[in-house]
Design an enzyme around this catalytic site. Structure first.
Site, PDB file in Angstrom:
ATOM      1  N   ARG A   1     -11.354 -57.593 -32.648  1.00  0.00           N
ATOM      2  CA  ARG A   1     -10.449 -57.036 -31.643  1.00  0.00           C
ATOM      3  C   ARG A   1      -9.187 -57.888 -31.548  1.00  0.00           C
ATOM      4  NH1 ARG A   1     -11.158 -55.440 -25.213  1.00  0.00           N
ATOM      5  NH2 ARG A   1      -8.973 -54.825 -24.951  1.00  0.00           N
TER       6      ARG A   1
ATOM      7  N   ARG B   1      -9.601 -50.122 -29.946  1.00  0.00           N
ATOM      8  CA  ARG B   1     -10.251 -51.425 -30.076  1.00  0.00           C
ATOM      9  C   ARG B   1     -11.568 -51.282 -30.842  1.00  0.00           C
ATOM     10  NH1 ARG B   1     -10.129 -51.114 -23.788  1.00  0.00           N
ATOM     11  NH2 ARG B   1      -8.400 -49.864 -24.495  1.00  0.00           N
TER      12      ARG B   1
ATOM     13  N   ASP C   1     -15.009 -53.595 -26.971  1.00  0.00           N
ATOM     14  CA  ASP C   1     -14.518 -53.958 -25.643  1.00  0.00           C
ATOM     15  C   ASP C   1     -15.726 -54.344 -24.798  1.00  0.00           C
ATOM     16  OD1 ASP C   1     -12.764 -54.265 -23.486  1.00  0.00           O
ATOM     17  OD2 ASP C   1     -13.166 -52.236 -22.771  1.00  0.00           O
TER      18      ASP C   1
END
Length: 374
Positions: free
Chosen positions: A84, A95, A98
């Site tokens: 990321r 992403r 997360d």
């Protein structure tokens, strides 16, 4: 004793192999934050707040000894390790992974770095729906409403769909084993490792009481004279200690870690005793060995002889300073032969000659990973 706390984390991914990203994140959470107790089903949701690919979302329940700030820093490390790249702006973006801390026990945390409960969790269906699957009866610390009821108040109308995908929960070491025996030559680090594992996993520890043996210093001065009383006293003490300690599982400790196993007595006796003495000793040993609880895992720490000599000199026990390389090699050969002949003993040999697991966290984690994956 370390206090275990429960934290709930939200995970999402919308780039690359999304399911693999979630699975890798779960493995890293188990390694760097704590045992994963529950994993929700996988849900598919559209990107919220920006144009992007659909997300796969889950929530996990984790047991941890870490404070919330350390959980946050480790979560950021996990995100970075999985690729990321955080955008400089505050807006939403694609992403690979997360991670968000949703709840930490029933605590309310408000700091510059971290707010718990997560301030937007009650407004996000992609958080609440999977969270309800594993925490419906948990009380939200601010609203004082059970998580299972929070969805009724959520204004989010985003479509969310449960997928048939499943994820693997890493089985923690404390669920795999009840009793781990750690062995090794003199100076291999078995006691240090046992203490570190006991501290990390809140395990009951059984340490060899060699320091209380009055024959040990005398043996190193005169092996011929004191070998038999030394080995007999060690055998009797080890038998009594293991019989007592292994029969009494602590209510708050599900794992026992010892820095020796009863067979150690026979290995050293083979090296130090004359033939007639050893035959008598073996009769006594065989009677006791039948009654001793066998470990679920027997870990042998191998250290090369040069490293053993350095470790022995470094720890500075006066009566050990004249131990010869030849004696250490004989002890290692004894362990090697024992390991080869014990078909029913679950044995893991780890070469720690180039590791400094006492002072290097990565080396210690490498050993724990070897044990956990065995």
């Amino acid at each position: 004793m370390k206090i275990q706390r429960i934290t709930y984390l939200s995970l999402g991914s919308n780039q690359g192999d999304k399911l693999k990203n979630l699975q890798e994140a779960i493995y890293l959470i188990a390694e760097k934050i704590g045992p994963v107790l529950k994993i929700s089903p996988v849900y598919k949701t559209p990107a919220v707040g920006f144009d992007g690919a659909d997300f796969l979302n889950i929530c996990v329940k984790v047991s941890t000894y870490l404070p919330p700030e350390k959980i946050l820093s480790n979560s950021l490390e996990i995100e970075k390790k999985l690729g990321r790249i955080r955008a400089s702006s505050d807006g939403y973006s694609n992403r690979t992974i997360d991670l968000d801390i949703l709840l930490f026990d029933d605590e309310i945390i408000f700091s510059h770095e971290l707010i718990v409960p997560h301030p937007r969790m009650l407004d996000r269906k992609f958080v609440l729906v999977p969270l309800i699957e594993i925490a419906s009866e948990v009380l939200h610390p601010v609203t004082k409403v059970h998580i299972g009821k929070c969805l009724d108040r959520c204004s989010d109308i985003t479509e969310i769909n449960k997928t048939p995908e499943t994820l693997i929960r890493p089985i923690p070491l404390t669920e795999k084993y009840n009793y781990i025996a750690i062995e090794g030559n003199i100076g291999a680090g078995k006691t240090s490792l046992a203490k570190m594992m006991s501290d990390e996993f809140n395990a009951k520890i059984v340490l060899e009481r060699f320091a209380d043996n009055p024959f040990l210093p005398k043996f190193y001065e005169d092996e011929e004279r004191y070998a038999f009383p030394l080995e007999m006293s060690f055998l009797a003490d080890r038998y009594q200690q293991l019989s007592d300690d292994l029969a009494q599982f602590d209510l708050f400790k599900s794992l026992i870690v010892s820095d020796y196993y009863i067979f150690k007595s026979l290995i050293f006796a083979q090296v130090t005793l004359h033939k007639e003495e050893y035959l008598l000793y073996r009769k006594m040993f065989d009677l006791m060995y039948k009654e001793i609880t066998k470990p679920d895992l027997y870990v042998y720490l191998f250290q090369n002889t040069d490293r053993l000599i350095k470790n022995i000199k470094k720890r500075g026990r006066e009566y050990e300073q004249n131990i010869s390389s030849n004696y250490l090699n004989k002890i290692h050969d004894g362990y090697s032969n024992f390991i080869k002949t014990q078909q029913n003993l679950n044995t893991l040999t780890i070469d720690v000659s180039e590791l400094d697991f006492v002072n290097n966290t990565e080396d210690y984690q490498l050993i724990i990973k070897r044990i956990n994956n065995y």
